[in-house]
Design an enzyme around this catalytic site. Structure first.
Site, PDB file in Angstrom:
ATOM      1  N   ASP A 183       0.890  -1.169   0.000  1.00  0.00           N
ATOM      2  CA  ASP A 183       0.000   0.000   0.000  1.00  0.00           C
ATOM      3  C   ASP A 183       0.921   1.210   0.000  1.00  0.00           C
ATOM      4  O   ASP A 183       1.686   1.416   0.959  1.00  0.00           O
ATOM      5  CB  ASP A 183      -0.895  -0.017   1.240  1.00  0.00           C
ATOM      6  CG  ASP A 183      -1.897   1.141   1.245  1.00  0.00           C
ATOM      7  OD1 ASP A 183      -1.573   2.227   0.719  1.00  0.00           O
ATOM      8  OD2 ASP A 183      -3.004   0.962   1.776  1.00  0.00           O
ATOM      9  N   SER A 235      -0.802  11.777 -16.323  1.00  0.00           N
ATOM     10  CA  SER A 235      -2.023  11.890 -17.115  1.00  0.00           C
ATOM     11  C   SER A 235      -1.967  13.168 -17.938  1.00  0.00           C
ATOM     12  O   SER A 235      -1.377  14.172 -17.499  1.00  0.00           O
ATOM     13  CB  SER A 235      -3.234  11.946 -16.180  1.00  0.00           C
ATOM     14  OG  SER A 235      -4.380  12.352 -16.890  1.00  0.00           O
ATOM     15  N   TYR A 271      -7.151  15.422  -8.760  1.00  0.00           N
ATOM     16  CA  TYR A 271      -6.440  14.524  -9.685  1.00  0.00           C
ATOM     17  C   TYR A 271      -5.480  15.310 -10.579  1.00  0.00           C
ATOM     18  O   TYR A 271      -4.293  14.978 -10.687  1.00  0.00           O
ATOM     19  CB  TYR A 271      -7.450  13.762 -10.534  1.00  0.00           C
ATOM     20  CG  TYR A 271      -6.814  12.720 -11.441  1.00  0.00           C
ATOM     21  CD1 TYR A 271      -6.355  11.517 -10.912  1.00  0.00           C
ATOM     22  CD2 TYR A 271      -6.667  12.935 -12.816  1.00  0.00           C
ATOM     23  CE1 TYR A 271      -5.769  10.547 -11.731  1.00  0.00           C
ATOM     24  CE2 TYR A 271      -6.092  11.973 -13.632  1.00  0.00           C
ATOM     25  CZ  TYR A 271      -5.645  10.779 -13.087  1.00  0.00           C
ATOM     26  OH  TYR A 271      -5.063   9.832 -13.908  1.00  0.00           O
ATOM     27  N   LYS A 307      -1.258  15.074 -10.580  1.00  0.00           N
ATOM     28  CA  LYS A 307      -0.425  14.607 -11.694  1.00  0.00           C
ATOM     29  C   LYS A 307       0.548  15.721 -12.145  1.00  0.00           C
ATOM     30  O   LYS A 307       1.651  15.432 -12.600  1.00  0.00           O
ATOM     31  CB  LYS A 307      -1.302  14.133 -12.855  1.00  0.00           C
ATOM     32  CG  LYS A 307      -2.137  12.875 -12.534  1.00  0.00           C
ATOM     33  CD  LYS A 307      -1.282  11.659 -12.191  1.00  0.00           C
ATOM     34  CE  LYS A 307      -2.120  10.391 -12.036  1.00  0.00           C
ATOM     35  NZ  LYS A 307      -1.341   9.202 -11.653  1.00  0.00           N
TER      36      LYS A 307
HETATM   37  N1  LIG Z   1      -7.183   4.832 -17.194  1.00  0.00           N
HETATM   38  C1  LIG Z   1      -6.740   5.924 -17.798  1.00  0.00           C
HETATM   39  O1  LIG Z   1      -7.279   6.347 -18.835  1.00  0.00           O
HETATM   40  C2  LIG Z   1      -5.560   6.664 -17.235  1.00  0.00           C
HETATM   41  C3  LIG Z   1      -5.155   7.823 -17.913  1.00  0.00           C
HETATM   42  C4  LIG Z   1      -4.053   8.523 -17.425  1.00  0.00           C
HETATM   43  C5  LIG Z   1      -3.367   8.072 -16.311  1.00  0.00           C
HETATM   44  N2  LIG Z   1      -3.804   6.924 -15.677  1.00  0.00           N
HETATM   45  C6  LIG Z   1      -3.026   6.500 -14.500  1.00  0.00           C
HETATM   46  O2  LIG Z   1      -2.651   5.154 -14.648  1.00  0.00           O
HETATM   47  C7  LIG Z   1      -2.533   4.530 -13.365  1.00  0.00           C
HETATM   48  C8  LIG Z   1      -3.343   3.250 -13.333  1.00  0.00           C
HETATM   49  O3  LIG Z   1      -4.707   3.596 -13.501  1.00  0.00           O
HETATM   50  P1  LIG Z   1      -5.837   2.567 -13.980  1.00  0.00           P
HETATM   51  O4  LIG Z   1      -6.632   3.274 -15.006  1.00  0.00           O
HETATM   52  O5  LIG Z   1      -5.250   1.226 -14.270  1.00  0.00           O
HETATM   53  O6  LIG Z   1      -6.735   2.532 -12.638  1.00  0.00           O
HETATM   54  P2  LIG Z   1      -7.387   1.313 -11.833  1.00  0.00           P
HETATM   55  O7  LIG Z   1      -7.868   0.238 -12.741  1.00  0.00           O
HETATM   56  O8  LIG Z   1      -8.351   1.977 -10.913  1.00  0.00           O
HETATM   57  O9  LIG Z   1      -6.147   0.718 -10.999  1.00  0.00           O
HETATM   58  C9  LIG Z   1      -5.533   1.481 -10.011  1.00  0.00           C
HETATM   59  C10 LIG Z   1      -4.597   0.578  -9.243  1.00  0.00           C
HETATM   60  O10 LIG Z   1      -3.966   1.356  -8.214  1.00  0.00           O
HETATM   61  C11 LIG Z   1      -4.131   0.673  -6.994  1.00  0.00           C
HETATM   62  N3  LIG Z   1      -4.058   1.554  -5.837  1.00  0.00           N
HETATM   63  C12 LIG Z   1      -4.846   2.599  -5.512  1.00  0.00           C
HETATM   64  N4  LIG Z   1      -4.476   3.109  -4.337  1.00  0.00           N
HETATM   65  C13 LIG Z   1      -3.406   2.372  -3.912  1.00  0.00           C
HETATM   66  C14 LIG Z   1      -2.585   2.386  -2.767  1.00  0.00           C
HETATM   67  N5  LIG Z   1      -2.758   3.277  -1.775  1.00  0.00           N
HETATM   68  N6  LIG Z   1      -1.576   1.488  -2.680  1.00  0.00           N
HETATM   69  C15 LIG Z   1      -1.384   0.587  -3.648  1.00  0.00           C
HETATM   70  N7  LIG Z   1      -2.150   0.485  -4.739  1.00  0.00           N
HETATM   71  C16 LIG Z   1      -3.154   1.374  -4.862  1.00  0.00           C
HETATM   72  C17 LIG Z   1      -5.468  -0.031  -7.113  1.00  0.00           C
HETATM   73  O11 LIG Z   1      -5.594  -1.046  -6.130  1.00  0.00           O
HETATM   74  P3  LIG Z   1      -7.040  -1.562  -5.596  1.00  0.00           P
HETATM   75  O12 LIG Z   1      -7.564  -2.515  -6.620  1.00  0.00           O
HETATM   76  O13 LIG Z   1      -6.706  -2.196  -4.284  1.00  0.00           O
HETATM   77  O14 LIG Z   1      -7.900  -0.347  -5.470  1.00  0.00           O
HETATM   78  C18 LIG Z   1      -5.326  -0.562  -8.534  1.00  0.00           C
HETATM   79  O15 LIG Z   1      -4.525  -1.715  -8.550  1.00  0.00           O
HETATM   80  C19 LIG Z   1      -3.002   5.582 -12.354  1.00  0.00           C
HETATM   81  O16 LIG Z   1      -1.887   6.251 -11.807  1.00  0.00           O
HETATM   82  C20 LIG Z   1      -3.820   6.526 -13.208  1.00  0.00           C
HETATM   83  O17 LIG Z   1      -3.911   7.823 -12.655  1.00  0.00           O
HETATM   84  C21 LIG Z   1      -4.881   6.232 -16.103  1.00  0.00           C
END
Ligand SMILES: NC(=O)c1ccc[n+]([C@@H]2O[C@H](COP(=O)([O-])OP(=O)(O)OC[C@H]3O[C@@H](n4cnc5c(N)ncnc54)[C@H](OP(=O)(O)O)[C@@H]3O)[C@@H](O)[C@H]2O)c1
Length: 243
Positions: free
Chosen positions: A61, A141, A161, A165
């Site tokens: 975490d 992001s 958010y 970032k």
């Molecule tokens: N999706 C997009 O379009 C997008 C665009 C730009 C940037 N991003 C970035 O890409 C990254 C991954 O995002 P995603 O879209 O794959 O989101 P996601 O499916 O919601 O996955 C987020 C991951 O982060 C974990 N997490 C959250 N808080 C945490 C903590 N305190 N300690 C450890 N793990 C934690 C979650 O664990 P749990 O399952 O336990 O909650 C999950 O495994 C993020 O940094 C996000 O901001 C995403």
């Protein structure tokens, strides 16, 4: 010293993190899947077993100092080195515009997206410094871009958010400058708009597509870029992400 390259991906139980882990495993790396829920971590590692034997889940975490220390101790004991750190764990936080933002929502978002990255990076640096080619990828992001935001009055107004970032981008450049002389390359990578739980699966790209750029920057060659930010468009092409 381990012979295989070793990677740690935070937030690797689902979404982009799991896809990055999958892609690095396919390249033959040993990958530690940092997951805050051990059961989710075990499930994620098991889902990758068919692909390669190198998937290991580790409880992590990023907001919890004790779990970061325990993850470091385990990596130190089992591998003695870390080649790649992908700071992927992130939360979207409250969707409020600035005027409606609560301090609690801001703090919670920063705990994960900003302070969590610094805490994990600093904890893992002794291991990264033992690598001949350390790489750090911070998942940023397009919403953190001040240039894009200031050019577009209809830009999404997610105070927590977006600004987390933006801070992460600044953190990326600062680490890149400090770690240049250690040969550790540090870059901020926006995966593009990816369909995951974070956005109710409304993104254009699949997690595997979104993982392509982070994987490319996690495996940069010796004289690769550092202190940069890049983003992936819907065509998956890499573009500079304006600060
Ligand atoms: N999706 C997009 O379009 C997008 C665009 C730009 C940037 N991003 C970035 O890409 C990254 C991954 O995002 P995603 O879209 O794959 O989101 P996601 O499916 O919601 O996955 C987020 C991951 O982060 C974990 N997490 C959250 N808080 C945490 C903590 N305190 N300690 C450890 N793990 C934690 C979650 O664990 P749990 O399952 O336990 O909650 C999950 O495994 C993020 O940094 C996000 O901001 C995403």
């Amino acid at each position: 010293m381990a012979e295989q390259r070793i990677a740690l991906v935070t937030g690797a139980n689902k979404g982009i993190g799991l896809a990055v882990a999958r892609g690095l495993l396919a390249l033959g790396l040993v990958v530690y899947l940092g997951c805050r829920d051990p059961e989710n971590g075990r499930r994620a590692a098991a889902s990758l077993e068919d692909l390669a034997p190198g998937a290991r889940s580790v409880r992590l975490d990023v907001t919890e100092a004790a779990s970061i220390t325990a993850a470091f101790d385990r990596l130190d004991r089992e591998e003695g080195v870390l080649d790649i750190l992908v700071n992927n764990a992130g939360i979207v936080g409250p969707l409020d515009p600035p005027s409606a933002s609560s301090m609690q929502g801001l703090r919670e978002t920063y705990e994960t997206n900003v302070f969590g990255v610094v805490a994990v990076t600093n904890a893992m640096l002794p291991l990264l410094r033992r690598s001949p080619a350390g790489r750090i990828v911070n998942l940023t992001s397009d919403l953190g871009s001040l240039t894009l935001a200031s050019a577009d009055p209809s830009f999404p107004q997610l105070l927590a958010y977006n600004s987390s970032k933006t801070a992460l981008n600044a953190i990326t450049v600062t680490y890149a400058n400090e770690l240049r002389s250690d040969g550790i390359l540090v870059n901020a990578v926006s995966p593009g708009s990816v369909a995951t739980d974070q956005n109710g699966h409304r993104g254009e790209l699949t997690p595997d597509q979104g993982a392509r750029l982070p994987i490319r920057f996690a495996t940069l060659p010796q004289h690769g870029p550092t202190g940069t930010a890049v983003t992936a468009g819907s065509d998956l092409e890499e573009r500079p992400l304006p600060w």
